[in-house]
Scaffold this motif. Structure first.
Motif, short mmCIF file in Angstrom:
data_model
loop_
_atom_site.label_atom_id
_atom_site.label_comp_id
_atom_site.label_asym_id
_atom_site.label_seq_id
_atom_site.Cartn_x
_atom_site.Cartn_y
_atom_site.Cartn_z
N GLY A 188 -9.20 -18.33 -59.34
CA GLY A 188 -10.13 -18.83 -58.34
C GLY A 188 -10.25 -17.87 -57.17
O GLY A 188 -9.43 -16.96 -57.00
N SER A 189 -11.25 -18.11 -56.34
CA SER A 189 -11.48 -17.22 -55.20
C SER A 189 -10.33 -17.27 -54.20
O SER A 189 -10.02 -16.27 -53.55
CB SER A 189 -12.79 -17.60 -54.50
N GLY A 190 -9.65 -18.42 -54.09
CA GLY A 190 -8.52 -18.53 -53.17
C GLY A 190 -7.41 -17.57 -53.54
O GLY A 190 -6.84 -16.88 -52.68
N ASP A 216 -15.85 -18.24 -58.22
CA ASP A 216 -16.16 -18.08 -56.79
C ASP A 216 -17.58 -18.57 -56.52
O ASP A 216 -18.51 -17.78 -56.41
CB ASP A 216 -16.00 -16.60 -56.41
N SER A 217 -17.75 -19.87 -56.41
CA SER A 217 -19.08 -20.45 -56.24
C SER A 217 -19.70 -20.13 -54.88
O SER A 217 -20.91 -20.21 -54.70
CB SER A 217 -19.02 -21.97 -56.43
N ARG A 218 -18.85 -19.74 -53.91
CA ARG A 218 -19.37 -19.43 -52.56
C ARG A 218 -19.42 -17.93 -52.27
O ARG A 218 -19.68 -17.51 -51.15
CB ARG A 218 -18.51 -20.14 -51.51
N LEU A 219 -19.14 -17.13 -53.29
CA LEU A 219 -19.21 -15.67 -53.17
C LEU A 219 -18.38 -15.15 -51.99
O LEU A 219 -18.83 -14.33 -51.19
CB LEU A 219 -20.66 -15.21 -53.03
#
Length: 227
Positions: A188-190, A216-219
């Motif tokens: 995940g992006s985190g 990463d849905s929020r880029l």
């Protein structure tokens, strides 16, 4: 069959999208005269390697195969034809191939050509060896494994939002060995923002490209990320 299963396991991380398969040829006197395993998609199947190793000794012998021999032409020819040509008298199969092009048809072909066939020897072990392949063929979806590193008090880090290494050296080595068996690895992006991992395979052979995925849905992950 135990020996054939061990042979099949030698192909871990190398054969995708094909299954892992091992084969052993046993003479009428009980001697191992040939063995082999599938090494890479597009290359000969396990049965072919085993029959090549056995040579003339394959005539009248028993072939043990962890998976039902194929009976269709793909990137290689049908294994059942090679088995018949070699003069094998009996075939012992770990588990039937779930592929509709093969399922039951390889067994039927062998029996129609006068070869005795036994199915289901070490079936659970043979099926478990190819769980990702079985799931893809039967359900049309990928096999997914989730890896989580936890402390004894079930935390994923020593301090929230700060990178910390809580995985022991042996566990890290095991993770990379597992990663080498998969087609893709994702985080995940985190995790990317805190750990900035390379998502590569280290200290383990990897002969196929590993697809690296970021959820990463929020880029939020910058282009300067390590991967």
């Amino acid at each position: 069959m135990d020996r054939a299963l061990r042979m099949a396991a030698l192909g871990r991380g190398l054969t995708s999208p094909n299954p892992l398969v091992g084969a052993v040829v046993i003479s009428p006197s009980g001697a191992v005269v040939g063995s082999g395993y599938h090494r890479r998609a597009g290359e000969p199947h396990a049965e072919v390697y085993a029959l090549r190793a056995a040579g003339p000794a394959a005539r009248g012998a028993t072939l043990f195969s962890t998976l039902e021999p194929c009976c269709h032409t793909g990137r290689t020819g049908p294994c059942v034809d090679r088995i018949v040509e070699a003069g094998i008298a009996r075939v012992v199969i770990g588990v039937e191939d779930p592929n509709p092009q093969v399922h039951g048809k390889g067994i039927q072909f062998l029996r129609e050509h006068g070869i005795a066939v036994t199915v289901g020897v070490r079936e659970a072990e043979a099926a478990r060896l190819n769980l990702p392949f079985f799931i893809r063929v039967r359900y049309g979806r990928p096999f997914v494994m989730m890896k989580v590193a936890l402390t004894r008090d079930e935390c994923v880090a020593e301090t929230l939002g700060v990178r910390s290494n809580i995985t022991a050296e042996q566990a890290t080595s095991d993770v990379h060995a597992l990663r080498a068996e998969f087609d893709a690895v994702g985080v995940g992006s985190g995790t990317m923002l805190i750990d900035d991992p390379e998502l590569t395979v280290r200290a383990s052979p990897q002969t196929r490209p590993l697809t690296r995925v970021i959820f990463d849905s929020r880029l939020r992950v910058p282009c300067s990320a390590a991967m």
